[in-house]
Design a protein around this motif. Structure first.
Motif, mmCIF file in Angstrom:
data_model
loop_
_atom_site.group_PDB
_atom_site.id
_atom_site.type_symbol
_atom_site.label_atom_id
_atom_site.label_comp_id
_atom_site.label_asym_id
_atom_site.label_seq_id
_atom_site.Cartn_x
_atom_site.Cartn_y
_atom_site.Cartn_z
ATOM 1 N N TRP A 84 7.135 -10.403 72.672
ATOM 2 C CA TRP A 84 8.422 -10.324 72.705
ATOM 3 C C TRP A 84 8.652 -10.197 70.856
ATOM 4 O O TRP A 84 9.892 -9.465 70.976
ATOM 5 N N GLU A 85 8.243 -10.552 69.703
ATOM 6 C CA GLU A 85 8.663 -10.589 68.632
ATOM 7 C C GLU A 85 8.484 -8.810 68.256
ATOM 8 O O GLU A 85 9.053 -8.416 67.318
ATOM 9 N N GLU A 86 7.496 -8.693 68.766
ATOM 10 C CA GLU A 86 7.042 -6.909 68.454
ATOM 11 C C GLU A 86 8.043 -5.931 68.461
ATOM 12 O O GLU A 86 8.749 -5.340 68.581
ATOM 13 N N LYS A 87 8.570 -6.124 69.632
ATOM 14 C CA LYS A 87 9.530 -5.329 70.305
ATOM 15 C C LYS A 87 10.983 -6.368 69.886
ATOM 16 O O LYS A 87 11.651 -4.483 68.883
ATOM 17 N N LYS A 88 11.325 -7.453 69.212
ATOM 18 C CA LYS A 88 12.176 -7.309 68.568
ATOM 19 C C LYS A 88 12.267 -6.376 66.620
ATOM 20 O O LYS A 88 13.337 -6.355 65.955
ATOM 21 N N ILE A 89 11.077 -6.886 66.462
ATOM 22 C CA ILE A 89 11.078 -5.841 65.212
ATOM 23 C C ILE A 89 11.256 -4.721 65.003
ATOM 24 O O ILE A 89 12.116 -3.801 63.895
ATOM 25 N N GLN A 90 10.613 -3.670 66.210
ATOM 26 C CA GLN A 90 11.185 -2.660 66.230
ATOM 27 C C GLN A 90 13.089 -1.932 66.268
ATOM 28 O O GLN A 90 13.147 -1.484 66.093
ATOM 29 N N GLU A 91 13.195 -3.150 67.394
ATOM 30 C CA GLU A 91 14.339 -3.058 67.428
ATOM 31 C C GLU A 91 15.086 -3.047 65.903
ATOM 32 O O GLU A 91 16.076 -1.947 66.147
ATOM 33 N N LEU A 92 14.847 -4.288 65.619
ATOM 34 C CA LEU A 92 15.839 -4.157 64.203
ATOM 35 C C LEU A 92 15.763 -2.911 63.499
ATOM 36 O O LEU A 92 16.748 -2.509 62.510
ATOM 37 N N MET A 93 14.455 -2.350 63.243
ATOM 38 C CA MET A 93 14.200 -2.004 62.534
ATOM 39 C C MET A 93 14.569 -0.013 62.820
ATOM 40 O O MET A 93 15.441 0.676 61.916
ATOM 41 N N GLU A 94 14.760 -0.102 63.899
ATOM 42 C CA GLU A 94 15.867 1.238 64.012
ATOM 43 C C GLU A 94 16.791 1.390 64.223
ATOM 44 O O GLU A 94 18.091 1.717 64.155
ATOM 45 N N LYS A 95 17.556 -0.462 64.073
ATOM 46 C CA LYS A 95 19.415 0.004 64.081
ATOM 47 C C LYS A 95 19.658 -0.151 62.712
ATOM 48 O O LYS A 95 20.229 0.026 62.082
ATOM 49 N N GLN A 96 18.512 -0.433 61.855
ATOM 50 C CA GLN A 96 18.436 -0.501 60.085
ATOM 51 C C GLN A 96 18.973 1.481 60.251
ATOM 52 O O GLN A 96 18.845 1.402 58.813
#
Length: 102
Positions: A84-96
């Motif tokens: 979950w943590e890795e997916k959330k990091i990737q999601e936030l990086m894409e959003k940024q």
């Protein structure tokens, strides 16, 4: 060299995880052993009802601590799922990345 560094980090993380899991199981075994002994001794002595309350309160309150220990060892994956943590990091990086002026 970078590969060895990453492998060393993975090894350390895995070793810490094994140590945490082992610590929980040792805690569980001590909890079971001590509380079974307390209940057995109090049952044998046939103490009054007040002592029975103390007998089970030990197991109850220690059980809360044991549950907290379980949650600290196994909880993050139970609550948030695997990776979950890795997916959330990737999601936030894409959003940024989408919100920048590039």
């Amino acid at each position: 060299m970078e590969k060895n560094y990453k492998e060393n980090l993975k090894y350390r993380a895995a070793k810490k995880r094994v140590k945490d899991i082992k610590g929980f199981y040792v805690h569980l075994l001590v909890y079971l052993f001590i509380n079974v002994a307390i209940i057995a001794v109090n049952s044998y002595r046939n103490w009054e009802q007040l002592n029975e309350i103390w007998t089970y309160s030990t197991a109850f309150f220690w059980g809360i601590g044991l549950f907290a220990h379980w949650l600290s060892v196994f909880g993050p994956n139970v609550l948030f799922g695997k990776d979950w943590e890795e997916k959330k990091i990737q999601e936030l990086m894409e959003k940024q990345k989408r919100n920048t002026w590039e």
